[in-house]
Design a protein around this motif. Structure first.
Motif, short mmCIF file in Angstrom:
data_model
loop_
_atom_site.label_atom_id
_atom_site.label_comp_id
_atom_site.label_asym_id
_atom_site.label_seq_id
_atom_site.Cartn_x
_atom_site.Cartn_y
_atom_site.Cartn_z
N GLN A 1 2.50 5.66 -0.64
CA GLN A 1 1.23 4.92 -0.61
C GLN A 1 0.26 5.48 -1.64
OE1 GLN A 1 -0.48 4.38 3.32
NE2 GLN A 1 1.55 4.32 4.23
N MET A 2 0.27 6.81 -1.80
CA MET A 2 -0.58 7.43 -2.81
C MET A 2 -0.21 6.94 -4.21
SD MET A 2 -0.92 11.37 -1.51
CE MET A 2 -2.00 11.86 -2.83
N LEU A 3 1.08 6.88 -4.49
CA LEU A 3 1.53 6.39 -5.79
C LEU A 3 1.12 4.93 -6.00
CD1 LEU A 3 5.11 7.95 -6.00
CD2 LEU A 3 3.07 8.61 -7.30
N GLN A 4 1.19 4.14 -4.94
CA GLN A 4 0.78 2.73 -5.03
C GLN A 4 -0.71 2.62 -5.35
OE1 GLN A 4 2.81 -0.03 -4.89
NE2 GLN A 4 0.96 -1.04 -5.62
N ILE A 5 -1.52 3.46 -4.72
CA ILE A 5 -2.96 3.45 -4.99
C ILE A 5 -3.21 3.83 -6.45
CG2 ILE A 5 -5.12 4.68 -4.51
CD1 ILE A 5 -4.17 4.76 -1.55
N GLU A 6 -2.50 4.86 -6.92
CA GLU A 6 -2.64 5.28 -8.31
C GLU A 6 -2.28 4.12 -9.26
OE1 GLU A 6 -1.25 8.97 -11.19
OE2 GLU A 6 -0.43 8.81 -9.17
N PHE B 1 -8.32 0.31 -13.86
CA PHE B 1 -9.59 1.03 -13.79
C PHE B 1 -9.54 2.27 -14.68
CE2 PHE B 1 -11.99 4.52 -11.80
CZ PHE B 1 -13.27 4.00 -11.84
N ARG B 2 -8.45 3.03 -14.58
CA ARG B 2 -8.30 4.25 -15.37
C ARG B 2 -8.33 3.94 -16.86
NH1 ARG B 2 -4.91 6.90 -18.39
NH2 ARG B 2 -4.81 9.18 -18.31
N ARG B 3 -7.60 2.91 -17.26
CA ARG B 3 -7.55 2.54 -18.68
C ARG B 3 -8.91 2.15 -19.22
NH1 ARG B 3 -2.52 0.52 -17.57
NH2 ARG B 3 -3.28 -1.57 -17.10
N LEU C 1 -8.56 14.46 -10.54
CA LEU C 1 -8.85 14.09 -9.15
C LEU C 1 -7.59 13.60 -8.43
CD1 LEU C 1 -12.29 12.30 -9.60
CD2 LEU C 1 -11.87 14.50 -8.47
N ILE C 2 -6.79 12.81 -9.11
CA ILE C 2 -5.54 12.33 -8.51
C ILE C 2 -4.62 13.51 -8.22
CG2 ILE C 2 -3.44 10.98 -8.94
CD1 ILE C 2 -5.84 9.24 -8.21
N ARG C 3 -4.53 14.45 -9.16
CA ARG C 3 -3.70 15.65 -8.94
C ARG C 3 -4.21 16.44 -7.74
NH1 ARG C 3 -3.09 15.51 -14.46
NH2 ARG C 3 -4.96 16.70 -14.91
N SER D 1 -3.53 10.32 9.58
CA SER D 1 -3.23 9.02 10.22
C SER D 1 -4.38 8.03 10.08
CB SER D 1 -2.91 9.23 11.70
OG SER D 1 -1.79 10.05 11.86
N LEU D 2 -4.99 8.02 8.91
CA LEU D 2 -6.06 7.05 8.66
C LEU D 2 -5.43 5.72 8.23
CD1 LEU D 2 -8.48 9.34 6.63
CD2 LEU D 2 -8.75 8.60 8.98
N PRO D 3 -6.07 4.62 8.57
CA PRO D 3 -5.48 3.32 8.22
C PRO D 3 -5.41 3.08 6.71
CG PRO D 3 -7.63 3.02 9.23
CD PRO D 3 -7.29 4.48 9.33
N TYR D 4 -6.29 3.70 5.94
CA TYR D 4 -6.31 3.52 4.49
C TYR D 4 -6.10 4.89 3.83
CZ TYR D 4 -8.44 -0.81 6.00
OH TYR D 4 -8.69 -1.99 6.63
N PRO D 5 -4.99 5.09 3.15
CA PRO D 5 -4.70 6.39 2.54
C PRO D 5 -5.75 6.83 1.51
CG PRO D 5 -2.81 4.92 2.32
CD PRO D 5 -3.91 4.14 2.96
N ILE D 6 -6.44 5.87 0.90
CA ILE D 6 -7.46 6.23 -0.10
C ILE D 6 -8.55 7.09 0.53
CG2 ILE D 6 -8.83 4.12 0.19
CD1 ILE D 6 -8.20 5.78 -3.18
N ASP D 7 -8.81 6.88 1.84
CA ASP D 7 -9.83 7.68 2.53
C ASP D 7 -9.49 9.16 2.49
OD1 ASP D 7 -11.07 5.28 3.13
OD2 ASP D 7 -10.39 5.26 5.21
N SER D 8 -8.28 9.51 2.85
CA SER D 8 -7.90 10.93 2.86
C SER D 8 -7.77 11.46 1.44
CB SER D 8 -6.62 11.16 3.65
OG SER D 8 -5.58 10.37 3.14
#
Length: 85
Positions: free
Chosen positions: A11-16, A22-24, A37-39, A52-59
């Motif tokens: 899920q983290m890779l998908q968010i990235e 945005f990054r570009r 920050l991603i690292r 166990s948060l519903p949205y991985p971006i939160d953690s």
């Protein structure tokens, strides 16, 4: 059958990947900060799994903020050690 949830690291890779446009669009110097920050978030993957948060971006964002706060505190300590002129 229940819905299968992708592993947190995937899920983290998908968010990235979702943030790649945005990054570009960032300046080169800001892209480097974004990558840092991603690292930082990836270093805290175990905490994210346990959250166990519903949205991985939160953690991920919380991990980034924690690391940034640690760096700020360390810099403050260094500043207090600098002698006044």
């Amino acid at each position: 059958m229940g819905r299968t949830i992708a592993p947190y690291s995937r899920q983290m890779l998908q968010i990235e990947e979702n943030l790649s446009d945005f990054r570009r669009s960032l300046r080169k110097s800001d892209q480097e900060i974004f990558d840092d920050l991603i690292r930082t978030a990836k270093l805290q993957v175990q905490a994210g799994v346990m959250a166990s948060l519903p949205y991985p971006i939160d953690s991920m964002i919380l991990s980034m903020l924690i690391e940034t706060k640690k760096e700020i505190n360390e810099l403050k300590k260094c500043l207090t050690k600098v002698p006044d002129k």
